[in-house]
Design a protein around this motif. Sequence first.
Motif, short mmCIF file in Angstrom:
data_model
loop_
_atom_site.label_atom_id
_atom_site.label_comp_id
_atom_site.label_asym_id
_atom_site.label_seq_id
_atom_site.Cartn_x
_atom_site.Cartn_y
_atom_site.Cartn_z
N LEU A 71 74.69 74.26 16.99
CA LEU A 71 75.73 73.60 17.80
C LEU A 71 77.11 73.79 17.16
CD1 LEU A 71 73.79 70.36 18.75
CD2 LEU A 71 74.40 72.25 20.27
N TRP A 72 77.16 73.82 15.85
CA TRP A 72 78.42 74.09 15.15
C TRP A 72 78.92 75.50 15.50
CZ3 TRP A 72 79.80 77.78 11.49
CH2 TRP A 72 81.00 77.55 10.80
N ARG A 73 78.01 76.45 15.54
CA ARG A 73 78.37 77.82 15.90
C ARG A 73 78.88 77.90 17.34
NH1 ARG A 73 75.66 82.23 12.98
NH2 ARG A 73 75.36 83.26 14.99
N LEU A 78 81.35 70.20 13.94
CA LEU A 78 80.06 69.58 13.66
C LEU A 78 79.62 68.69 14.81
CD1 LEU A 78 80.38 68.42 9.94
CD2 LEU A 78 78.81 70.16 10.82
N PRO A 79 78.37 68.80 15.23
CA PRO A 79 77.85 67.84 16.19
C PRO A 79 77.60 66.50 15.50
CG PRO A 79 76.08 69.26 15.45
CD PRO A 79 77.35 69.79 14.83
N VAL A 80 77.63 65.44 16.26
CA VAL A 80 77.31 64.12 15.73
C VAL A 80 75.79 64.02 15.57
CG1 VAL A 80 77.33 61.65 16.27
CG2 VAL A 80 79.33 63.06 16.78
N ALA A 81 75.35 63.36 14.50
CA ALA A 81 73.92 63.15 14.27
C ALA A 81 73.72 61.72 13.80
CB ALA A 81 73.38 64.13 13.25
N ALA A 201 68.76 84.03 10.61
CA ALA A 201 69.25 85.11 9.77
C ALA A 201 70.45 84.67 8.93
CB ALA A 201 69.63 86.31 10.63
N SER A 202 71.34 83.90 9.53
CA SER A 202 72.52 83.42 8.82
C SER A 202 72.14 82.45 7.72
CB SER A 202 73.48 82.75 9.81
OG SER A 202 74.61 82.22 9.17
N ARG A 203 71.18 81.56 8.02
CA ARG A 203 70.72 80.60 7.01
C ARG A 203 70.03 81.31 5.84
NH1 ARG A 203 68.92 78.59 3.33
NH2 ARG A 203 68.05 76.51 2.99
N VAL A 204 69.20 82.30 6.14
CA VAL A 204 68.51 83.05 5.08
C VAL A 204 69.51 83.78 4.19
CG1 VAL A 204 66.97 84.98 4.63
CG2 VAL A 204 66.36 83.30 6.38
N ALA A 211 77.85 79.02 5.06
CA ALA A 211 78.50 78.33 3.94
C ALA A 211 79.59 77.38 4.44
CB ALA A 211 79.08 79.34 2.96
N ARG A 212 80.36 77.82 5.45
CA ARG A 212 81.40 76.95 6.01
C ARG A 212 80.78 75.74 6.70
NH1 ARG A 212 84.79 78.10 9.94
NH2 ARG A 212 83.63 79.84 10.83
N TYR A 213 79.74 75.99 7.49
CA TYR A 213 79.05 74.88 8.13
C TYR A 213 78.51 73.90 7.10
CZ TYR A 213 74.78 72.45 9.45
OH TYR A 213 73.79 71.51 9.56
N PHE A 214 77.84 74.42 6.08
CA PHE A 214 77.19 73.56 5.10
C PHE A 214 78.22 72.73 4.34
CE2 PHE A 214 74.90 72.59 1.13
CZ PHE A 214 73.75 72.02 1.67
N ALA A 215 79.35 73.32 4.02
CA ALA A 215 80.40 72.57 3.33
C ALA A 215 80.91 71.44 4.21
CB ALA A 215 81.54 73.50 2.95
#
Length: 236
Positions: A71-73, A78-81, A201-204, A211-215
Amino acid sequence: MSLEVEIEARFSKLGAVFLTPIGVLRQRLKTVRGLVCDWDGVFNAGSKGEGATSTFGEPDSMGTNLLRYALWREHDSLPVAALITGADNPSARAFALREHFDAIYFGARTKTSAIEALCRAHNLSSEQLVCIFDDVNDLGMAFGCGIRVLVRRDASPLLHDYVTRQNLCDYITAHPPERHAVREVCELLLGLLGSFDAVVASRVAWDDDYARYFAARQGVATQVVDHIAKGSQGGT
């Protein structure tokens, strides 16, 4: 074979029930900006006891993370969770904090108030939420959400019939909570977004996008909310 037909066939073969046409679900998913889940009966079978705490499985944790990343992509934000549960549960609290969910609401007998509070806090409408739930006390919070998923419990055929007749659910999972129903839902939605392969693939690779999402995800400070409505308390 179209994407929708392929996904519907794949999940139906597992035993899932589509109560809303898959094409409609795919259209609704385009507007989704958040995920809300009950805890007991969704991430676990709901077993409790004196001094015992219900738990969660890592496959479900990974599923929520991949869906949030997808959803971020899609929206570059960021989506709400959030978790919404009737009782304070140490495992639920630990999960929400570890995964950097936006909020965990507990202690409310009326879970609708938690949905309303979440939407106010993040300037959302309930139609922009996916809701994963399992029982009668969740129907109020699920009612107005854009995509409503009931976690299968074969001991509740009349509840399954009720949500179908009353149009309170869009999808009933093939798997019960202890067999990772949350992961099933996340993979279904990733499939409908058409992004499963790219997300994995991006996560692997842990590439720049991930990295941007995770930060950004790690920067979320989880709000812990007790007793949403005055005088409310956990339980059935």
